[in-house]
Design an enzyme around this catalytic site. Structure first.
Site, PDB file in Angstrom:
ATOM      1  CG  ASN A  12      -2.165   0.724   1.146  1.00  0.00           C
ATOM      2  OD1 ASN A  12      -2.831   0.903   2.146  1.00  0.00           O
ATOM      3  ND2 ASN A  12      -2.564   1.187  -0.014  1.00  0.00           N
ATOM      4  CB  CYS A  77      -4.512   5.350   5.854  1.00  0.00           C
ATOM      5  SG  CYS A  77      -3.791   3.979   4.923  1.00  0.00           S
ATOM      6  N   GLY A  78      -4.166   2.991   8.374  1.00  0.00           N
ATOM      7  CA  GLY A  78      -3.208   2.251   9.189  1.00  0.00           C
ATOM      8  C   GLY A  78      -1.870   2.051   8.512  1.00  0.00           C
ATOM      9  CG  ASN A  79      -1.232  -0.653   5.340  1.00  0.00           C
ATOM     10  OD1 ASN A  79      -0.719  -1.337   6.212  1.00  0.00           O
ATOM     11  ND2 ASN A  79      -2.138  -1.133   4.510  1.00  0.00           N
ATOM     12  CG  ASN A 165     -11.155   4.109   7.950  1.00  0.00           C
ATOM     13  OD1 ASN A 165     -11.233   3.337   8.893  1.00  0.00           O
ATOM     14  ND2 ASN A 165     -10.160   4.060   7.103  1.00  0.00           N
ATOM     15  CG  HIS A 167     -13.200  -0.755   7.692  1.00  0.00           C
ATOM     16  ND1 HIS A 167     -12.222  -0.816   6.730  1.00  0.00           N
ATOM     17  CD2 HIS A 167     -12.797   0.167   8.588  1.00  0.00           C
ATOM     18  CE1 HIS A 167     -11.257   0.035   7.044  1.00  0.00           C
ATOM     19  NE2 HIS A 167     -11.584   0.648   8.155  1.00  0.00           N
ATOM     20  CG  ASN A 198     -12.081   1.460   3.420  1.00  0.00           C
ATOM     21  OD1 ASN A 198     -11.387   1.862   2.506  1.00  0.00           O
ATOM     22  ND2 ASN A 198     -12.331   2.190   4.502  1.00  0.00           N
ATOM     23  CD  GLU A 216      -7.018   1.015   1.165  1.00  0.00           C
ATOM     24  OE1 GLU A 216      -7.219   2.015   1.888  1.00  0.00           O
ATOM     25  OE2 GLU A 216      -5.882   0.617   0.847  1.00  0.00           O
ATOM     26  CB  CYS A 225      -6.956  -1.906   4.062  1.00  0.00           C
ATOM     27  SG  CYS A 225      -7.944  -0.665   4.926  1.00  0.00           S
ATOM     28  N   GLY A 226      -4.642  -1.303   6.667  1.00  0.00           N
ATOM     29  CA  GLY A 226      -4.393  -1.493   8.091  1.00  0.00           C
ATOM     30  C   GLY A 226      -5.636  -1.349   8.946  1.00  0.00           C
ATOM     31  CB  THR A 227      -8.331   1.221   9.173  1.00  0.00           C
ATOM     32  OG1 THR A 227      -8.506   1.347   7.758  1.00  0.00           O
ATOM     33  CG2 THR A 227      -7.504   2.384   9.693  1.00  0.00           C
ATOM     34  N   GLY A 228      -8.603  -1.727   7.931  1.00  0.00           N
ATOM     35  CA  GLY A 228      -9.464  -2.843   7.547  1.00  0.00           C
ATOM     36  C   GLY A 228      -9.090  -4.135   8.242  1.00  0.00           C
TER      37      GLY A 228
END
Length: 288
Positions: A12, A77-79, A165, A167, A198, A216, A225-228
């Site tokens: 990502n 965004c986690g990443n 965000n 998901h 997402n 995403e 996707c980190g948050t995902g």
């Protein structure tokens, strides 16, 4: 000319502009959508899933502003946040083992660099209240927003969670049989998610090992996707099908997700790597 650096977290990838120590052109600083899209274009621009701005914060160490490749601004965004921390580490702005709190639209995010240079991020408490995700799905007996939908003649059980965000999570028996491009576009814009969403398709390998593919919001098909990954782990845990510590396997690599208990924050650990740096002429990226 404007300096930039490119970083990736599990494939990502993000373009980082330093607006903390340097002045940024207005088109970048304000996130002009047409300009953002042009820079992120993989044929006509530098190419990335998004753009990260490093900015000064009045409350915390720094502020992160992030834009998707379609020009829309994302909450977090986690990443991306791991890429920003790695940028700071590479530029000697922070040290190994130093805790850093970053201001985002999703609230303050605490991070820590480990000895192996992997980065642990306190991703906050997963959200399941529909209005906070946001979604119009109804809460099920497990305390998760859920609904059955029919798409292209197939019935899908969709779940929702928020990590700052929105998901959508869907469990499937075989990830290889999915047309992610077609399903992702339709589900991102599903009417049950007023801010779009997402989309994550999940295969359960074991109680500690999950495979996930990602669509995403604002980017399309991405490698991670980190948050995902956090949302997937939280939903799986609340459904009773995985443990509190899980490995999430994404096309770009793996993330370690830990959710100590349902009342605590969730933690993500993974790598972020430098790709290259350069300079751009702002006028060459301006659309006529």
């Amino acid at each position: 000319m404007v300096d930039f650096s490119k970083y990736q977290g599990l494939g990502n990838d993000f373009i980082v502009f330093d607006g903390y120590q340097k002045d940024l052109p207005e088109l970048i600083r304000l996130g002009d959508p047409s300009y953002i899209k042009r820079i992120c274009d993989r044929r006509f621009g530098i190419g990335s899933d998004g753009i990260i701005l490093l900015l000064a914060s009045s409350k915390y160490a720094i502020k992160m502003k992030i834009f998707n490749s379609d020009g829309t601004q994302a909450e977090m965004c986690g990443n991306g946040i791991r890429c920003l921390v790695r940028f700071l580490l590479d530029n000697n702005d922070i040290n190994i083992d130093e805790d850093l709190t970053i201001e985002t639209l999703a609230g303050p995010i605490r991070t820590k660099i480990n000895k192996n240079k992997e980065i642990t991020v306190d991703m906050g408490l997963p959200l399941f209240k529909p209005s906070m995700i946001p979604t119009t799905l109804s809460i099920n007996d497990y305390g998760i927003p859920e609904e059955s939908i029919v798409l292209e003649g197939e019935t899908y059980e969709i779940y929702a969670a928020g990590m700052g965000n929105p998901h959508m999570i869907i469990f499937v028996d075989d990830l290889t049989k999915l047309d992610l491009e077609e399903l992702g576009q339709k589900l991102e814009n599903h009417h049950s998610f007023p801010s779009k969403t997402n989309v994550h398709f999940v295969h359960i390998n074991s109680r500690t090992d999950l495979d996930v593919i990602v669509w995403e919001r604002g980017c399309g098909k991405t490698l991670a996707c980190g948050t995902g990954a956090c949302a997937v782990a939280a939903v799986s845990n609340k459904l009773g099908i995985c443990d509190k510590n899980v490995t999430v396997n994404l096309p770009g690599g793996t993330l370690a997700i830990s959710w100590p208990d349902p009342t605590s924050n969730i933690y993500m650990t993974g790598a972020a790597e430098y790709v290259f740096s350069g300079k751009i002429n702002i006028d060459s990226f301006r659309l006529s």
